[in-house]
Design a protein around this motif. Structure first.
Motif, PDB file in Angstrom:
ATOM      1  N   SER A   1      75.316  36.577  -6.206  1.00 36.64           N
ATOM      2  CA  SER A   1      74.907  35.393  -6.959  1.00 36.64           C
ATOM      3  C   SER A   1      74.786  35.640  -8.458  1.00 36.64           C
ATOM      4  O   SER A   1      74.816  34.690  -9.245  1.00 36.64           O
ATOM      5  CB  SER A   1      73.556  34.875  -6.443  1.00 36.64           C
ATOM      6  OG  SER A   1      73.638  34.472  -5.089  1.00 36.64           O
ATOM      7  N   PHE A   2      74.642  36.904  -8.856  1.00 36.25           N
ATOM      8  CA  PHE A   2      74.430  37.233 -10.264  1.00 36.25           C
ATOM      9  C   PHE A   2      75.407  38.316 -10.708  1.00 36.25           C
ATOM     10  O   PHE A   2      75.872  39.123  -9.895  1.00 36.25           O
ATOM     11  CB  PHE A   2      73.001  37.725 -10.498  1.00 36.25           C
ATOM     12  CG  PHE A   2      71.931  36.764 -10.059  1.00 36.25           C
ATOM     13  CD1 PHE A   2      71.556  35.713 -10.884  1.00 36.25           C
ATOM     14  CD2 PHE A   2      71.302  36.906  -8.835  1.00 36.25           C
ATOM     15  CE1 PHE A   2      70.572  34.819 -10.484  1.00 36.25           C
ATOM     16  CE2 PHE A   2      70.320  36.017  -8.423  1.00 36.25           C
ATOM     17  CZ  PHE A   2      69.952  34.967  -9.261  1.00 36.25           C
ATOM     18  N   SER A   3      75.675  38.330 -12.015  1.00 35.69           N
ATOM     19  CA  SER A   3      76.435  39.453 -12.574  1.00 35.69           C
ATOM     20  C   SER A   3      75.504  40.655 -12.703  1.00 35.69           C
ATOM     21  O   SER A   3      74.277  40.532 -12.550  1.00 35.69           O
ATOM     22  CB  SER A   3      76.998  39.085 -13.942  1.00 35.69           C
ATOM     23  OG  SER A   3      75.937  38.949 -14.885  1.00 35.69           O
ATOM     24  N   ALA A   4      76.060  41.825 -13.001  1.00 34.35           N
ATOM     25  CA  ALA A   4      75.249  43.035 -13.130  1.00 34.35           C
ATOM     26  C   ALA A   4      74.140  42.890 -14.177  1.00 34.35           C
ATOM     27  O   ALA A   4      72.967  43.175 -13.893  1.00 34.35           O
ATOM     28  CB  ALA A   4      76.139  44.235 -13.453  1.00 34.35           C
ATOM     29  N   PRO A   5      74.441  42.431 -15.399  1.00 36.96           N
ATOM     30  CA  PRO A   5      73.341  42.296 -16.379  1.00 36.96           C
ATOM     31  C   PRO A   5      72.353  41.194 -16.021  1.00 36.96           C
ATOM     32  O   PRO A   5      71.158  41.316 -16.313  1.00 36.96           O
ATOM     33  CB  PRO A   5      74.074  41.995 -17.696  1.00 36.96           C
ATOM     34  CG  PRO A   5      75.417  41.508 -17.305  1.00 36.96           C
ATOM     35  CD  PRO A   5      75.751  42.189 -16.022  1.00 36.96           C
ATOM     36  N   GLN A   6      72.829  40.123 -15.387  1.00 39.88           N
ATOM     37  CA  GLN A   6      71.907  39.053 -14.988  1.00 39.88           C
ATOM     38  C   GLN A   6      70.933  39.548 -13.920  1.00 39.88           C
ATOM     39  O   GLN A   6      69.732  39.258 -13.985  1.00 39.88           O
ATOM     40  CB  GLN A   6      72.690  37.854 -14.464  1.00 39.88           C
ATOM     41  CG  GLN A   6      73.400  37.052 -15.535  1.00 39.88           C
ATOM     42  CD  GLN A   6      74.283  35.960 -14.974  1.00 39.88           C
ATOM     43  OE1 GLN A   6      74.613  35.964 -13.785  1.00 39.88           O
ATOM     44  NE2 GLN A   6      74.677  35.018 -15.808  1.00 39.88           N
ATOM     45  N   LEU A   7      71.434  40.294 -12.949  1.00 38.26           N
ATOM     46  CA  LEU A   7      70.553  40.813 -11.902  1.00 38.26           C
ATOM     47  C   LEU A   7      69.559  41.811 -12.482  1.00 38.26           C
ATOM     48  O   LEU A   7      68.388  41.836 -12.085  1.00 38.26           O
ATOM     49  CB  LEU A   7      71.383  41.459 -10.787  1.00 38.26           C
ATOM     50  CG  LEU A   7      70.581  41.993  -9.586  1.00 38.26           C
ATOM     51  CD1 LEU A   7      69.779  40.882  -8.930  1.00 38.26           C
ATOM     52  CD2 LEU A   7      71.516  42.652  -8.561  1.00 38.26           C
ATOM     53  N   THR A   8      70.012  42.628 -13.433  1.00 43.35           N
ATOM     54  CA  THR A   8      69.098  43.569 -14.092  1.00 43.35           C
ATOM     55  C   THR A   8      67.990  42.819 -14.823  1.00 43.35           C
ATOM     56  O   THR A   8      66.810  43.172 -14.707  1.00 43.35           O
ATOM     57  CB  THR A   8      69.866  44.450 -15.096  1.00 43.35           C
ATOM     58  OG1 THR A   8      70.927  45.132 -14.426  1.00 43.35           O
ATOM     59  CG2 THR A   8      68.938  45.476 -15.734  1.00 43.35           C
ATOM     60  N   ALA A   9      68.364  41.783 -15.566  1.00 47.13           N
ATOM     61  CA  ALA A   9      67.359  41.006 -16.306  1.00 47.13           C
ATOM     62  C   ALA A   9      66.368  40.339 -15.369  1.00 47.13           C
ATOM     63  O   ALA A   9      65.146  40.415 -15.578  1.00 47.13           O
ATOM     64  CB  ALA A   9      68.062  39.952 -17.168  1.00 47.13           C
ATOM     65  N   LEU A  10      66.860  39.697 -14.315  1.00 44.84           N
ATOM     66  CA  LEU A  10      65.977  38.992 -13.384  1.00 44.84           C
ATOM     67  C   LEU A  10      65.077  39.963 -12.642  1.00 44.84           C
ATOM     68  O   LEU A  10      63.871  39.703 -12.471  1.00 44.84           O
ATOM     69  CB  LEU A  10      66.810  38.182 -12.395  1.00 44.84           C
ATOM     70  CG  LEU A  10      66.030  37.356 -11.359  1.00 44.84           C
ATOM     71  CD1 LEU A  10      65.087  36.385 -12.055  1.00 44.84           C
ATOM     72  CD2 LEU A  10      66.985  36.615 -10.435  1.00 44.84           C
ATOM     73  N   ARG A  11      65.644  41.086 -12.222  1.00 44.05           N
ATOM     74  CA  ARG A  11      64.863  42.084 -11.491  1.00 44.05           C
ATOM     75  C   ARG A  11      63.652  42.537 -12.306  1.00 44.05           C
ATOM     76  O   ARG A  11      62.546  42.687 -11.783  1.00 44.05           O
ATOM     77  CB  ARG A  11      65.772  43.278 -11.160  1.00 44.05           C
ATOM     78  CG  ARG A  11      65.072  44.392 -10.395  1.00 44.05           C
ATOM     79  CD  ARG A  11      65.229  45.689 -11.139  1.00 44.05           C
ATOM     80  NE  ARG A  11      64.758  46.813 -10.340  1.00 44.05           N
ATOM     81  CZ  ARG A  11      63.500  47.207 -10.255  1.00 44.05           C
ATOM     82  NH1 ARG A  11      62.552  46.528 -10.878  1.00 44.05           N
ATOM     83  NH2 ARG A  11      63.154  48.245  -9.531  1.00 44.05           N
TER      84      ARG A  11
END
Length: 295
Positions: A29-39
Motif C-alpha cells: 500500500s505504501f512506497s518504501a519512504p512512505q512506509l518508513t515515515a508512517l512507521r
C-alpha cells in the motif's frame, strides 16, 4: 544475563521475525519512504507524555538516523527491489556480527571464547538458511539489505554509548528523525500518490503492517536497547539470530514458502549456537570422570 532478560531478548527476536511479513504487507500500500515515515510517526506518538531523554540532540539525531532512518529506508528499498521476506530475515541479522565487531573496536567490548564459538556456529546456520531462500532477486536488493544491517549495527553501538537514561524515551524521541527525510524522498518520487492519498487508499493489511511496525516492533527496540545498555554486546546480540527462524516460519505460513531439510538444519545450528552462548558452562561440559551429575 538473567533468565528473565533472556526471555525478553528472545521475545524481541520473535517480534522482529513477524515484522518482515508486516513489511511485505505495508509495501503493498505504501512506497518504501512512505512506509518508513508512517512507521515512525506511529512510533513517535508517545512523545506527548514521555519527556525528552537527557542526551544531546546530536546523539539523538545520530541514533535516529542510523538505528531507524538508515536501516529502514535501505531495507524497504531492498524489498521494493525484490528481496524476499525470508531472505530479508537472514540478511538483517548480519547486524549481530557487525554489532559485536564494532563494539569490540569502538567500545573495547570483547566477546569471550564461548560467545565467539556460539556465534560461529550460529553464523553457519544463518548462511545455510540464506542459501536455501533462492536466487530470484537482484544483487541491488541484497546490497541495500546488507547496508541496512550495517546501519542497524552502528545504531546499536550508539545506543550502548548513550548515557544511562531510560531507553524507551530515546527510542520514542529518536523516532522523530526518520519521517522528515522519508517524506522528502517520497515527494521527490513523482510517480507515486501523495502520502495522504496513500494512507486513505491503503488496504487493511497495509495499515495493519504499518501499525505493527510502529507499535510492536518499536517496543521490541526499546527492550533491545535496554539489554544492550545492561550487558555486553556478545551476550545480547546473538539472540537476534532467532528472528530469521521466526521470519522463515512466518514467511512459509503466510506466503507459502517451502521448507527444505537444509533450512531446518540452519535453524538447528542457530539454536545450537545460541545454546552455547546462554547455557551455563557446566551444563555443556561433559563430566571428566565419566559419571553422571545429579542436580
Amino acid at each position: 544475563m538473567t533468565p528473565r532478560h533472556m526471555i525478553l531478548a528472545a521475545l524481541t527476536s520473535l517480534i522482529w521475525g513477524f515484522a518482515f511479513v508486516a513489511t511485505k504487507w505495508g509495501l503493498e500500500s505504501f512506497s518504501a519512504p512512505q512506509l518508513t515515515a508512517l512507521r515512525f510517526l506511529i512510533a513517535s506518538v508517545p512523545i506527548l507524555f514521555v519527556p525528552r531523554p537527557r542526551i544531546g540532540w546530536c546523539m539523538l539525531v545520530m541514533i535516529g538516523t542510523t538505528l531507524f532512518a538508515g536501516q529502514f529506508l535501505l531495507l524497504f528499498f531492498a524489498f521494493e527491489a525484490g528481496l524476499p521476506p525470508g531472505l530479508a530475515s537472514v540478511t538483517q541479522q548480519m547486524q549481530v556480527f557487525l554489532t559485536v565487531l564494532l563494539s569490540a573496536i569502538v567500545l573495547r567490548d570483547i566477546p569471550n571464547r564461548r560467545q565467539c564459538t556460539g556465534m560461529a556456529v550460529a553464523f553457519a546456520g544463518l548462511i545455510l538458511i540464506g542459501l536455501t531462500v533462492g536466487t530470484d532477486f537482484k544483487p541491488l536488493a541484497l546490497g541495500l539489505a546488507l547496508a541496512g544491517a550495517l546501519s542497524w549495527a552502528v545504531g546499536n553501538v550508539l545506543v550502548k554509548r548513550a548515557p544511562a537514561v531510560p531507553i524507551f524515551s530515546i527510542i520514542v524521541w529518536a523516532s522523530l528523525i526518520p519521517p522528515l527525510p522519508s517524506l522528502v524522498i517520497s515527494a521527490l518520487q513523482n510517480h507515486e500518490p501523495s502520502f495522504i492519498t496513500a494512507i486513505s487508499d491503503a488496504s487493511f493489511l497495509g495499515l495493519a503492517g504499518a501499525v505493527y511496525l510502529g507499535a510492536a516492533a518499536t517496543m521490541a527496540y526499546a527492550i533491545w536497547g535496554d539489554l544492550l545498555q545492561s550487558y555486553p554486546a556478545g551476550a545480547v546480540a546473538p539472540f537476534a539470530l532467532l528472528s530469521p527462524c521466526t521470519g522463515v516460519l512466518a514467511s512459509a505460513l503466510v506466503f507459502g514458502e517451502i521448507f527444505s531439510p537444509a533450512r531446518y538444519a540452519g535453524m538447528a545450528l542457530i539454536l545450537l549456537g545460541l545454546s552455547i552462548i546462554v547455557l551455563p558452562a557446566e551444563w555443556l561440559r561433559a563430566p571428566r570422570d565419566g559419571t553422571t551429575r545429579i542436580h
